[in-house]
Scaffold this motif. Structure first.
Motif, PDB file in Angstrom:
ATOM      1  N   PHE A 156      -1.116   0.994  -2.591  1.00  0.00           N
ATOM      2  CA  PHE A 156      -0.128   1.459  -3.487  1.00  0.00           C
ATOM      3  C   PHE A 156       0.905   2.359  -2.565  1.00  0.00           C
ATOM      4  O   PHE A 156       2.253   2.261  -2.680  1.00  0.00           O
ATOM      5  N   THR A 160       4.980   1.537  -1.966  1.00  0.00           N
ATOM      6  CA  THR A 160       6.039   2.284  -2.636  1.00  0.00           C
ATOM      7  C   THR A 160       6.612   3.132  -1.729  1.00  0.00           C
ATOM      8  O   THR A 160       7.864   3.378  -1.756  1.00  0.00           O
ATOM      9  N   PHE A 184      -2.845  -4.795  -9.107  1.00  0.00           N
ATOM     10  CA  PHE A 184      -1.897  -4.173  -8.084  1.00  0.00           C
ATOM     11  C   PHE A 184      -0.536  -4.313  -8.429  1.00  0.00           C
ATOM     12  O   PHE A 184       0.472  -3.263  -8.455  1.00  0.00           O
ATOM     13  N   ARG A 187       0.805  -2.383 -11.448  1.00  0.00           N
ATOM     14  CA  ARG A 187       1.150  -0.907 -11.112  1.00  0.00           C
ATOM     15  C   ARG A 187       2.467  -0.660 -10.362  1.00  0.00           C
ATOM     16  O   ARG A 187       3.356   0.160 -10.477  1.00  0.00           O
ATOM     17  N   LEU A 188       2.652  -1.582  -9.405  1.00  0.00           N
ATOM     18  CA  LEU A 188       3.969  -1.578  -8.750  1.00  0.00           C
ATOM     19  C   LEU A 188       5.242  -1.969  -9.654  1.00  0.00           C
ATOM     20  O   LEU A 188       6.201  -1.096  -9.331  1.00  0.00           O
TER      21      LEU A 188
END
Length: 342
Positions: A156, A160, A184, A187-188
């Motif tokens: 992550f 990011t 994943f 979340r991104l």
């Protein structure tokens, strides 16, 4: 004979995971702290010992890494620290991070312990920041496509932080388990406007990408990252504990940069372990340590078509630098719990 001075007691600050989270440390602050300590390393103003491993008799469930470092440029007269981080791939079955860590910080003038900090976030963030600092100096400024293999641990922060530095058109993510890569990507998408595409395999994620980050969690070596996936001008960051790199990957690389050459040669694990052990990567074929590039002593990217690889194994001095950043913020906020040491 004069008696030694009597101290009312020595106290240290304990910062739990929630304590660290509530401090609101930003990605930009962490990248800045990591870049400064990388520059200090290039100037010879850090001290650290090669990492050591503790491999318990646990049926191969995982092992511990022990990292020790000192940074002279922090605080009034430097900061020393020791981090212990577990590497337990099956932890996802328990709903836990695969890398749980703890760091202790010390005053190098007298040995007094200053803090005990949950370093799970530190491990993730400093690794992502190192990837970002490397990309800032070694990737093409106009990089538009990021391919990332691996969805847990440091993944992550990798994505990011890179997304914060480059005007990306697409982020491709993949991992071995479909549910892991889909989660994943979810979340991104919550934190970026850059389109996120889930791919079925590593080849689809990496093929034609400008930045390729291999952060897989293999249990046995497998050549997932190979020359055919790396286009001219690409920046490549492989750092899985168990190698996913093909033996011939370095044949197409114009420059190979490491965080520290001594560290690259130590230990049993690492993405380029085979290449070091066989002499494919040596002092003669290595371009530079990243600190020399950041400090301007060695060139970084000199051509848009250069293929450049950065192998960073994770230096203890990064943990110390980010730990000190967190401790100073916590002291100002009077956060955490004060513990009586003696």
């Amino acid at each position: 004979m004069q008696s030694p001075p009597q101290h009312p007691g020595i106290w240290l600050r304990f910062l739990s995971g929630p304590d660290v989270e509530e401090l609101g440390i930003t990605s930009a602050e962490i990248i800045d702290a990591v870049e400064q300590v990388v520059a200090a390393h290039g100037q010879g103003r850090t001290v650290f010992e090669p990492r050591v491993h503790l491999v318990p008799d646990n049926g191969g469930a995982g092992h511990f890494n022990v990292l020790r470092g000192h940074v002279s440029t922090l605080g009034d007269h430097g900061v020393s620290g020791v981090k212990v981080v577990g590497d337990f791939v099956p932890n996802y079955r328990l709903g836990l991070p695969s890398e749980l860590a703890l760091i202790t910080l010390y005053d190098p003038a007298n040995g007094i312990p200053r803090a005990i900090i949950d370093a799970t976030f530190i491990t993730e963030a400093r690794t992502g920041a190192m990837t970002a600092v490397g990309a800032r100096h070694l990737a093409r400024p106009d990089a538009r496509i990021l391919g990332h293999a691996g969805a847990r641990g440091t993944a992550f922060s990798n994505v990011t932080m890179l997304d914060s530095l480059f005007e990306l058109d697409e982020i491709r993510v993949t991992s071995r388990r479909p549910e892991s890569r889909e989660e994943f990507a979810r979340r991104l998408r919550e934190v970026t406007d850059t389109p996120v595409r889930v791919t079925q395999d590593v080849a689809e994620a990496f093929d034609g990408a400008d930045i390729l980050v291999e952060a897989t969690r293999l249990t046995e070596p497998a050549p997932l990252l190979h020359p055919g996936l790396v286009k001219p001008g690409a920046f490549v960051v492989p750092y899985g504990t168990v190698s996913a790199v093909s033996p011939d990957l370095l044949d197409v690389m114009d420059k190979v940069v490491v965080d520290d050459w001594r560290e690259a040669r130590s230990g049993r694990f690492g993405a380029l372990r085979h290449h070091v052990d066989t002499g494919k990567l040596s002092a003669d074929t290595l371009h530079a340590e990243l600190g020399a590039v950041v400090g301007g002593h060695r060139p970084g990217r000199e051509d848009d078509r250069e293929r450049i690889l950065l192998w960073h194994r994770g230096l203890s001095i990064l943990d110390v630098a980010v730990g000190q950043l967190i401790l100073e913020r916590a002291e100002r906020a009077e956060a955490g719990t004060m513990l009586r040491y003696r």
